[in-house]
Design a protein around this motif. Structure first.
Motif, PDB file in Angstrom:
ATOM      1  N   LEU A  69       0.930  -1.164   0.032  1.00 30.13           N
ATOM      2  CA  LEU A  69      -0.197  -0.106  -0.037  1.00 30.13           C
ATOM      3  C   LEU A  69       0.933   1.534   0.034  1.00 30.13           C
ATOM      4  O   LEU A  69       0.355   2.187   0.339  1.00 30.13           O
ATOM      5  N   THR A  70       1.979   1.214  -0.595  1.00 32.01           N
ATOM      6  CA  THR A  70       3.033   2.437  -0.395  1.00 32.01           C
ATOM      7  C   THR A  70       2.743   3.430  -1.432  1.00 32.01           C
ATOM      8  O   THR A  70       1.981   3.264  -2.495  1.00 32.01           O
ATOM      9  N   HIS A  71       3.227   4.543  -1.183  1.00 29.13           N
ATOM     10  CA  HIS A  71       3.107   5.808  -2.297  1.00 29.13           C
ATOM     11  C   HIS A  71       1.411   6.087  -2.525  1.00 29.13           C
ATOM     12  O   HIS A  71       1.139   6.201  -3.505  1.00 29.13           O
ATOM     13  N   ASN A  72       0.620   6.047  -1.411  1.00 25.51           N
ATOM     14  CA  ASN A  72      -0.765   6.658  -1.377  1.00 25.51           C
ATOM     15  C   ASN A  72      -0.780   7.782  -0.708  1.00 25.51           C
ATOM     16  O   ASN A  72       0.178   8.409   0.174  1.00 25.51           O
ATOM     17  N   LYS A  73      -2.169   8.066  -0.130  1.00 23.79           N
ATOM     18  CA  LYS A  73      -2.231   9.126   0.693  1.00 23.79           C
ATOM     19  C   LYS A  73      -3.341   8.763   2.082  1.00 23.79           C
ATOM     20  O   LYS A  73      -4.028   9.450   2.393  1.00 23.79           O
ATOM     21  N   ILE A  74      -2.958   7.567   2.330  1.00 23.71           N
ATOM     22  CA  ILE A  74      -3.485   7.071   3.599  1.00 23.71           C
ATOM     23  C   ILE A  74      -3.204   7.955   4.851  1.00 23.71           C
ATOM     24  O   ILE A  74      -2.047   8.086   5.036  1.00 23.71           O
ATOM     25  N   LYS A  75      -4.231   8.168   5.793  1.00 23.93           N
ATOM     26  CA  LYS A  75      -3.796   9.237   6.746  1.00 23.93           C
ATOM     27  C   LYS A  75      -4.196   8.480   8.115  1.00 23.93           C
ATOM     28  O   LYS A  75      -3.407   8.488   9.236  1.00 23.93           O
ATOM     29  N   THR A  76      -4.975   7.542   8.097  1.00 26.02           N
ATOM     30  CA  THR A  76      -5.420   6.995   9.341  1.00 26.02           C
ATOM     31  C   THR A  76      -5.836   5.274   9.189  1.00 26.02           C
ATOM     32  O   THR A  76      -6.133   4.838   8.103  1.00 26.02           O
ATOM     33  N   LEU A  89       1.689 -12.245   5.229  1.00 22.81           N
ATOM     34  CA  LEU A  89       2.868 -12.367   5.800  1.00 22.81           C
ATOM     35  C   LEU A  89       3.751 -10.961   5.776  1.00 22.81           C
ATOM     36  O   LEU A  89       4.513 -10.630   6.733  1.00 22.81           O
ATOM     37  N   ASP A  90       3.485 -10.213   4.971  1.00 24.15           N
ATOM     38  CA  ASP A  90       4.379  -8.821   4.573  1.00 24.15           C
ATOM     39  C   ASP A  90       3.322  -7.727   4.224  1.00 24.15           C
ATOM     40  O   ASP A  90       2.472  -7.795   3.333  1.00 24.15           O
ATOM     41  N   LEU A  91       3.270  -6.625   5.414  1.00 23.84           N
ATOM     42  CA  LEU A  91       2.459  -5.349   5.187  1.00 23.84           C
ATOM     43  C   LEU A  91       3.321  -4.239   4.853  1.00 23.84           C
ATOM     44  O   LEU A  91       4.140  -3.778   6.175  1.00 23.84           O
ATOM     45  N   ASP A  92       3.177  -3.516   3.954  1.00 16.68           N
ATOM     46  CA  ASP A  92       4.201  -2.495   3.571  1.00 16.68           C
ATOM     47  C   ASP A  92       3.220  -1.195   3.376  1.00 16.68           C
ATOM     48  O   ASP A  92       2.355  -0.966   2.408  1.00 16.68           O
ATOM     49  N   LEU A  93       3.341  -0.242   4.493  1.00 14.30           N
ATOM     50  CA  LEU A  93       2.182   0.954   4.231  1.00 14.30           C
ATOM     51  C   LEU A  93       3.461   2.368   4.238  1.00 14.30           C
ATOM     52  O   LEU A  93       2.898   3.278   4.840  1.00 14.30           O
ATOM     53  N   SER A  94       4.490   2.094   3.896  1.00 12.78           N
ATOM     54  CA  SER A  94       5.617   3.192   3.687  1.00 12.78           C
ATOM     55  C   SER A  94       4.961   4.174   2.599  1.00 12.78           C
ATOM     56  O   SER A  94       4.333   3.953   1.850  1.00 12.78           O
ATOM     57  N   LEU A 117       6.150   0.818   8.303  1.00 16.36           N
ATOM     58  CA  LEU A 117       5.543   2.077   8.390  1.00 16.36           C
ATOM     59  C   LEU A 117       6.337   3.387   8.309  1.00 16.36           C
ATOM     60  O   LEU A 117       6.251   4.207   8.505  1.00 16.36           O
ATOM     61  N   ALA A 118       7.435   3.228   7.422  1.00 15.30           N
ATOM     62  CA  ALA A 118       8.500   4.137   7.339  1.00 15.30           C
ATOM     63  C   ALA A 118       7.864   5.284   6.462  1.00 15.30           C
ATOM     64  O   ALA A 118       7.045   5.167   5.541  1.00 15.30           O
ATOM     65  N   ARG A 119       8.456   6.644   6.518  1.00 16.38           N
ATOM     66  CA  ARG A 119       8.526   7.656   5.761  1.00 16.38           C
ATOM     67  C   ARG A 119       6.829   8.112   5.926  1.00 16.38           C
ATOM     68  O   ARG A 119       6.195   8.309   4.824  1.00 16.38           O
ATOM     69  N   ASP A 140       9.440  -1.756  10.856  1.00 15.55           N
ATOM     70  CA  ASP A 140      10.468  -0.339  10.290  1.00 15.55           C
ATOM     71  C   ASP A 140       9.411   0.812  10.474  1.00 15.55           C
ATOM     72  O   ASP A 140       8.261   1.079   9.951  1.00 15.55           O
ATOM     73  N   ILE A 141       9.712   1.562  11.507  1.00 16.52           N
ATOM     74  CA  ILE A 141       9.006   2.889  11.770  1.00 16.52           C
ATOM     75  C   ILE A 141       9.984   4.110  11.383  1.00 16.52           C
ATOM     76  O   ILE A 141       9.860   5.206  11.982  1.00 16.52           O
ATOM     77  N   SER A 142      10.952   4.017  10.695  1.00 15.75           N
ATOM     78  CA  SER A 142      12.075   4.918  10.406  1.00 15.75           C
ATOM     79  C   SER A 142      11.318   6.104   9.790  1.00 15.75           C
ATOM     80  O   SER A 142      10.356   6.015   9.087  1.00 15.75           O
ATOM     81  N   SER A 143      12.097   7.403   9.729  1.00 16.07           N
ATOM     82  CA  SER A 143      11.525   8.547   9.149  1.00 16.07           C
ATOM     83  C   SER A 143      10.116   8.779   9.216  1.00 16.07           C
ATOM     84  O   SER A 143       9.488   9.197   8.322  1.00 16.07           O
ATOM     85  N   ASN A 144       9.594   9.033  10.489  1.00 17.77           N
ATOM     86  CA  ASN A 144       8.613   9.537  10.971  1.00 17.77           C
ATOM     87  C   ASN A 144       9.028  10.717  11.645  1.00 17.77           C
ATOM     88  O   ASN A 144       9.930  11.308  11.773  1.00 17.77           O
TER      89      ASN A 144
END
Length: 609
Positions: A69-76, A89-94, A117-119, A140-144
């Motif tokens: 789900l990367t490079h979207n405009k999800i806010k909540t 197994l793998d969830l990417d919300l960066s 959950l990066a960036r 991964d919660i980097s770059s928040n």
């Protein structure tokens, strides 16, 4: 015949294609891939990246393994957002704009291993957000924009092994923040606003093997900063531009094999902090303003194999700097200010395999001859060293010289003292003397002064060796008399010069003193003073002492007589009488059973009745 075979093969491939297409169509129909997403039934992947989504799409297949789900405009992320994805197994919300994650948002992801959950724009992670993730191993919660880790933030992640939290705005990590992370092996923190190591929080991580710190606002590393991390093997501290020193016990209790302190402000190698790290194999102190590597101070690091000090301020690596390091294989000191690297710095160059020496102002002389001789056994990383300070060889890759050329190119000239005649000076006490010892040679020789007690003289003190090679004796004293040796030395040999100084003591006083012999005793005399000790007193001192004594004596007698006069005139029937007796001085009296003699002076005694 060949046409029949071709037709037969075409029919077989056509049948297989139709079967595959049928399977794909039936799978696509069964998955019902959401709009703006792309589904791969073979990889069991749902890719919704770059879909301009503002929320997690509804109608996701129930059995995918990967969800992008990367490079979207999800806010909540709302409560139980992924409840049906039990096989994921793998969830990417960066690379979204996530600001809020509600409690139990990931509940139901019982098989999830990786969560990214990066960036995003997270500022805080509420307690309970990660509930329902029993198998999660990487977070991964980097770059928040996370400011604080609260108590028990990660308590539900008992299987978690890796946390990547770099590039955040952490100002505080609560003491119980990492409680529950019993399996954590690697932690990467970026605390640009942290002003202290979160020691208490780290004590919860008994299984930690790798710890990374970036951009912390600390000036020193305190004692026992990493206590209870006995399993920690790798420690990386980087871009802490105010970090100037490490306390002596800052790394106490660690059994590190790899230590990196890069892009900080260390001006010296922290030898005291390192000496107990007997299992250390890799040490990187690059991009620190370190100027010297001193001799005989790495000896405790018996297993050290690699030292990196790139981009520093190194001026010299002393002889014996790596003494005792029998397994030393790699030295990288590129981009410094070294003019040479002598073979005597190493315990044994036979073990050395990689040498980074480029981008240094090297003087190509006999001190670097060993590098050329071992060029077939050394890896220079594609950047061979060049001559910089030699006029004859400037800009040359001296590794390209032939064996026949070397004896005439890489040479040294033995030191020679310019004023070789012995010097002898006689001075009075209190004067200052300077001896000069100018020497020439190639390379420029170093000058050392040896005292009459055969000890090297330092640049500090009343008798000191100056930076220009001179010897200064300030406020000369008689005990400074003797012979001093100047030794000028370089890689080609040495030369010496002997100088001597004789200091005359102050002349004795012209006044003739009085000598008071055995008749005058001092109760507080020093242990070495006896009855026959001569004491010198001048006339002025004697008169002052006598006057003070007489005044004190007559004052006491006068007070006594006045007191007796008024006492005798008191009323009453009893008559008072007073008796005054004079006891002359006795020459010798015996005390302590005749074992000791002392002098007894004259005295008055008074008895009132």
């Amino acid at each position: 015949m060949f046409e029949g075979i071709a037709v037969h093969q075409w029919l077989c491939w056509g049948t297989l294609y139709l079967l595959a297409a049928g399977v794909a169509l039936s799978s696509e129909t069964r998955w019902l891939c959401p709009k703006s997403c792309r589904c791969n039934t073979v990889l069991l992947e749902v890719n919704c990246s770059d879909g301009q989504l503002t929320t997690v799409p509804n109608g996701l297949p129930q059995n995918p393994k990967l969800l992008n789900l990367t490079h979207n405009k999800i806010k909540t992320l709302v409560h139980q957002q992924f409840l049906t994805l039990t096989q994921l197994l793998d969830l990417d919300l960066s690379d979204n704009i996530i600001v809020i994650i509600e409690v139990e948002a990931f509940l139901g992801l019982q098989s999830l291993i990786t969560l990214r959950l990066a960036r995003n724009h997270l500022k805080i992670i509420p307690v309970g957000v990660f509930a329902g993730l029993p198998k999660l191993k990487l977070l991964d919660i980097s770059s928040n924009e996370i400011l604080v880790f609260l108590d028990f933030t990660f308590r539900d992640l008992t299987a978690l092994q890796f946390i990547i939290a770099a590039d955040n705005d952490l100002v505080f990590i609560s003491h119980q923040a990492f409680t529950g992370l019993t399996s954590l092996q690697e932690l990467r923190l970026d605390g640009c606003n942290l002003t202290a190591v979160p020691t208490e929080a780290l004590t919860q991580l008994g299984s930690l093997t790798s710890l990374h710190f970036y951009r912390m606002g600390i000036t020193t590393l305190p004692n026992y900063s990493f206590r209870h991390l006995e399993r920690l093997k790798e420690l990386l501290i980087s871009h802490c531009r105010w970090l100037e020193n490490l306390s002596g016990n800052s790394l106490f209790g660690l059994n590190l094999t790899s230590l990196t302190i890069r892009h900080c402000n260390l001006s010296v190698v922290p030898y005291i902090s390192l000496h107990h790290l007997v299992y250390l194999v890799y040490l990187d102190l690059s991009f620190n303003p370190i100027t010297y590597i001193h001799e005989n101070l790495f000896g405790d690091l018996l297993r050290l194999q690699e030292l990196h000090l790139v981009g520093g301020s190194l001026l010299r690596i002393e002889i014996g700097a790596f003494k005792g390091l029998a397994h030393f294989k790699l030295l990288n000191v590129s981009r410094n200010f070294l003019t040479t690297l002598e073979v005597g710095a190493f315990h044994s160059v036979d073990a050395l395999r990689t040498l980074g020496l480029d981008n240094n102002p090297l003087a190509c002389d006999c001190r670097l001859l060993w590098v050329v001789q071992r060029r077939l056994y050394l890896d220079f990383g594609g950047n061979p060293p060049t001559c910089a300070t030699s006029v004859q060889l400037q800009g040359w890759y001296f590794l390209d010289f032939t064996e026949a050329e070397l004896p005439g190119l890489l040479t040294c000239r033995q030191p020679s003292i310019l004023n070789p005649k012995p010097q002898e000076v006689r001075v009075d006490q209190g004067q200052t003397v300077v001896f000069y010892c100018n020497a020439e040679g190639d390379p420029l020789p170093s000058v050392t002064w040896i005292s009459p007690q055969l000890k090297p003289l330092s640049p500090i003190g009343r008798i000191r060796a100056l930076s220009n090679g001179s010897l200064e004796v300030r406020y000369a004293q008689p005990q400074d008399s003797g012979a001093y040796l100047c030794v000028a030395s370089n890689a080609a040999g040495n030369d010496s010069l002997l100088v001597s100084i004789h200091v005359r003591a102050f002349p004795s006083s012209s006044k003739k003193p009085f000598h008071l012999k055995g008749w005058f005793a001092f109760p507080s005399a020093s242990p070495g003073m006896n009855g026959n000790q001569n004491i010198a007193l001048d006339v002025k001192t004697l008169l002052v002492a006598a006057t003070i004594g007489l005044i004190s004596f007559f004052s006491s007698v006068s007070v006594c007589f006045v007191f007796m006069f008024f006492w005798s005139k008191s009323k009453g029937q009893i008559k008072h009488t007073a008796t005054i007796a004079y006891v002359p001085r006795s020459a010798v009296s015996s005390s302590n059973g005749g074992k000791g003699n002392y002098m007894e002076t004259s005295r008055f005694t008074m008895k009132l009745i």
